[in-house]
Design a protein around this motif. Structure first.
Motif, mmCIF file in Angstrom:
data_model
loop_
_atom_site.group_PDB
_atom_site.id
_atom_site.type_symbol
_atom_site.label_atom_id
_atom_site.label_comp_id
_atom_site.label_asym_id
_atom_site.label_seq_id
_atom_site.Cartn_x
_atom_site.Cartn_y
_atom_site.Cartn_z
ATOM 1 N N ASP A 170 6.761 -16.322 19.568
ATOM 2 C CA ASP A 170 7.402 -17.400 20.321
ATOM 3 C C ASP A 170 6.942 -18.789 19.909
ATOM 4 O O ASP A 170 7.663 -19.774 20.156
ATOM 5 N N VAL A 211 5.946 -24.630 22.493
ATOM 6 C CA VAL A 211 7.170 -24.958 21.749
ATOM 7 C C VAL A 211 7.647 -26.369 22.087
ATOM 8 O O VAL A 211 8.083 -27.118 21.197
ATOM 9 N N ASN A 222 15.014 -25.909 18.881
ATOM 10 C CA ASN A 222 14.115 -24.800 19.183
ATOM 11 C C ASN A 222 14.387 -24.267 20.584
ATOM 12 O O ASN A 222 14.648 -25.042 21.505
ATOM 13 N N THR A 269 7.900 -29.288 19.376
ATOM 14 C CA THR A 269 9.185 -29.974 19.178
ATOM 15 C C THR A 269 8.983 -31.488 19.196
ATOM 16 O O THR A 269 9.493 -32.212 18.312
ATOM 17 N N SER A 302 8.995 -21.708 10.795
ATOM 18 C CA SER A 302 10.404 -22.042 10.555
ATOM 19 C C SER A 302 10.574 -23.540 10.361
ATOM 20 O O SER A 302 11.206 -24.003 9.392
ATOM 21 N N VAL A 334 8.076 -20.335 15.302
ATOM 22 C CA VAL A 334 8.784 -21.624 15.332
ATOM 23 C C VAL A 334 8.111 -22.608 14.378
ATOM 24 O O VAL A 334 8.779 -23.349 13.640
ATOM 25 N N ALA A 353 14.584 -29.372 21.815
ATOM 26 C CA ALA A 353 14.439 -28.029 22.383
ATOM 27 C C ALA A 353 15.413 -27.843 23.533
ATOM 28 O O ALA A 353 15.722 -28.791 24.257
ATOM 29 N N ASN A 383 16.082 -22.364 15.999
ATOM 30 C CA ASN A 383 14.924 -21.478 15.981
ATOM 31 C C ASN A 383 14.807 -20.793 17.340
ATOM 32 O O ASN A 383 14.207 -21.313 18.274
ATOM 33 N N ASN A 384 15.379 -19.612 17.387
ATOM 34 C CA ASN A 384 15.605 -18.937 18.655
ATOM 35 C C ASN A 384 14.861 -17.612 18.789
ATOM 36 O O ASN A 384 14.744 -17.086 19.896
#
Length: 253
Positions: free
Chosen positions: A113, A162, A139, A166, A120, A117, A182, A87-88
């Motif tokens: 951002d 993020v 991620n 994660t 996803s 995520v 991540a 997940n970029n």
């Protein structure tokens, strides 16, 4: 580091880190679903196929929940399963101090951002749970998920988020054999970084930032891709909930 025949989604796969990682995964035998809001993702998928790999481009805007859900469903329709994801997809900061940041600029960074995520992860994990897959998800956070720089408050906040997301996902699904980690890149030589470097707010900053990287340079996209490939493989089978710097030593000092 065997990822042969594993089905992996790469969001933001049309350029930069995503494109280089997708190509790397394809070269090692993974079946790569390249997704992006840009049609450049098709060029990446085609390059993988021309090199003898298996790849498909499925356009999706992962900031829209229904599209994130449909992306996973279309992946399952095509390949029958989902083994991993990178997940970029992301956007850069507005290069604006906090008191001048608009609500729209804040919302854009958080939506792409961080919320992207979340959407996803939600549907990737659902697919893995339903199939009993012991999958791996990576991620893209950032070194700025642990520290800050001036004029990037919305980006810093999103990337800190993020890392938290994660770890929360790793805690929820470790018992199901689903690993979530991540990567924390430092500055990577991509088109996005080139755009930021042109902002007057960052005049002269990049020379200082280069010195902060202990290796004295910025990363190439494929160097981040190598870390991602490792995390997607069984070589990292006891790693979950980790936030791994790929930053040339930026966070070490």
């Amino acid at each position: 580091m065997d990822i042969k025949d594993r089905v992996v989604i790469v969001t933001g796969g049309g350029g930069g880190i995503g494109a280089e990682t997708a190509r790397l995964l394809g070269s090692r035998g993974a079946k790569v679903v390249v997704t992006d809001i840009s049609e450049s993702g098709e060029e990446v998928a085609e390059a993988i196929r021309l090199a003898g790999g298996d790849a498909a481009f499925l356009r999706a805007d992962i900031t829209v929940e229904e599209e994130a859900e449909a992306l996973v469903a279309r992946t399952l329709d095509r390949y029958g399963r989902l083994d991993g994801a990178f997940n970029n997809a992301g956007v850069e900061q507005a290069a604006t101090p906090l008191h001048q940041l608009t609500g729209a600029q804040w919302d854009r960074a958080i939506r792409v951002d961080l919320t992207g995520v979340f959407y996803s992860l939600k549907y990737q994990i659902t697919a893995m749970l339903e199939s009993g897959t012991r999958g791996s998800i990576v991620n893209t956070a950032s070194a700025l998920g642990q520290v800050a720089v001036p004029n990037a408050s919305e980006y810093v906040a999103a990337k800190h988020g993020v890392i938290g997301l994660t770890r929360a996902a790793a805690a929820d699904y470790g018992q199901h054999g689903i690993r979530v980690n991540a990567v924390l890149p430092g500055i990577v030589e991509t088109a996005m970084v080139a755009r930021i470097a042109e902002e007057p707010t960052f005049s002269g900053v990049f020379d200082t930032l280069r010195q902060r990287h202990l290796l004295g340079r910025f990363a190439k996209p494929h160097e981040v891709g190598e870390a991602v490939a490792w995390l997607l493989s069984d070589s990292s089978s006891f790693v979950t909930g980790a936030a791994i710097p790929v930053d040339g030593g930026y966070l070490a000092v």
